[in-house]
Design an enzyme around this catalytic site. Structure first.
Site, PDB file in Angstrom:
ATOM      1  N   HIS A 166      73.898  19.798  65.792  1.00  0.00           N
ATOM      2  CA  HIS A 166      74.652  19.946  64.978  1.00  0.00           C
ATOM      3  C   HIS A 166      75.451  19.496  64.393  1.00  0.00           C
ATOM      4  CE1 HIS A 166      72.802  24.276  65.568  1.00  0.00           C
ATOM      5  NE2 HIS A 166      73.633  24.809  66.794  1.00  0.00           N
ATOM      6  N   CYS A 171      74.091  18.932  60.228  1.00  0.00           N
ATOM      7  CA  CYS A 171      74.736  19.279  58.719  1.00  0.00           C
ATOM      8  C   CYS A 171      75.831  18.231  58.379  1.00  0.00           C
ATOM      9  CB  CYS A 171      75.075  20.847  58.665  1.00  0.00           C
ATOM     10  SG  CYS A 171      74.015  22.127  58.772  1.00  0.00           S
TER      11      CYS A 171
END
Length: 285
Positions: A124, A167
């Site tokens: 992430h 991301c």
């Protein structure tokens, strides 16, 4: 039903031009050092080098969802890296301290007979180039700073390649119709500053989501592996291949979710290069 999801943490407030040698300097004849041409790195040493894969599926924080589908990316990367001749090491769900311990250990090793170093980070991420370890956040540049020539002399002048699936924010890319094809241009320098010879291939542009399918893996990593497998045998250099990766992700991918707000969205990889020469992967004997 398994579908597309993003590699983002929950929303929070977030935050080269060619250089001539100095008077009396001399340009090195790269071809005399075993390169494919005068503009390429020497990739004909005894070993290809180490390829580290930091794969994060589970996290300590309950606010960070499991990255379902990342095992598909890990398997594809292992296969592609081994085909290129790398010695692959996989590190799953490592803490920040564990990640940095691995890179510090590598920096102390002797890479004299290695062509290069590569690292993939599957996790992430968020704004400000934040990446998530199992327990804490860090930035990818903190890792590259451990591999500069003063910290790792035997990787001096050699490619250090980073591939990041994460991301970089929470913006969504709606895309537009009939955008002309672009071209990625990378300038190189003849000098060897501390920050030279690094490449970061990121799954998405700053501030945007990166997509991952729970059944098939991430669009970026799967496109990367497919293009490496297809174009390395054709003798294309890494930047050419990454341009094909960008084209494939940009043209072929559209998110497919149950939420109309996040479905039908696009993704554009981002390549940051401080390479001074072209990178080829000739077959090892």
């Amino acid at each position: 039903m398994e579908g597309d999801c993003v590699d983002a943490a929950p929303v929070t407030s977030g935050q080269p031009t060619s250089v001539e040698p100095p008077p009396g300097g001399q340009l090195v004849n790269r071809g005399a050092l075993g390169q494919i041409n005068d503009h390429s790195y020497n990739m004909n040493l005894k070993n290809r080098g180490i390829f580290i894969i930091f794969n994060h599926e589970k996290f300590d924080s309950a606010n960070l969802p499991d990255r379902v589908g990342t095992q598909k990316d890990e398997n594809s990367l292992q296969e592609a890296a081994k085909r290129l001749g790398f010695d692959v090491e996989v590190k799953e769900n490592f803490t920040k301290a564990g990640i940095f311990a691995v890179i510090r250990k590598i920096a102390k090793e002797d890479h004299t007979h290695n062509d290069c170093f590569a690292c993939a980070i599957l996790t992430h991420g968020g704004e400000g180039e934040i990446l998530y370890a199992k327990d804490e956040t860090y930035q990818w540049k903190e890792l590259t700073q451990l591999l500069t020539p003063d910290k790792c002399p035997t990787l001096k002048g050699k490619p250090k390649l980073f591939f990041v699936q994460a991301c970089r924010g929470t913006s969504l890319d709606d895309g537009v119709k009939d955008v002309p094809d672009g071209q990625v241009v990378s300038d190189c320098s003849h000098t060897i500053p501390l920050q030279a010879d690094f490449l970061l291939a990121h799954s998405t542009c700053p501030n945007y989501y990166a997509w991952r399918n729970e059944a098939n893996g991430s669009t970026f990593i799967q496109a990367l592996c497919k293009c490496l497998n297809e174009f390395i045998p054709q003798g294309k250099d890494l930047i050419q291949i990454l341009t094909r990766v960008s084209q494939k992700v940009a043209h072929d991918f559209e998110s497919n979710t149950l939420d109309q707000k996040t479905s039908g969205k696009k993704q554009m990889p981002s390549i940051t290069t401080r390479l001074r020469f072209e990178v080829y992967f000739p077959a090892k004997n």
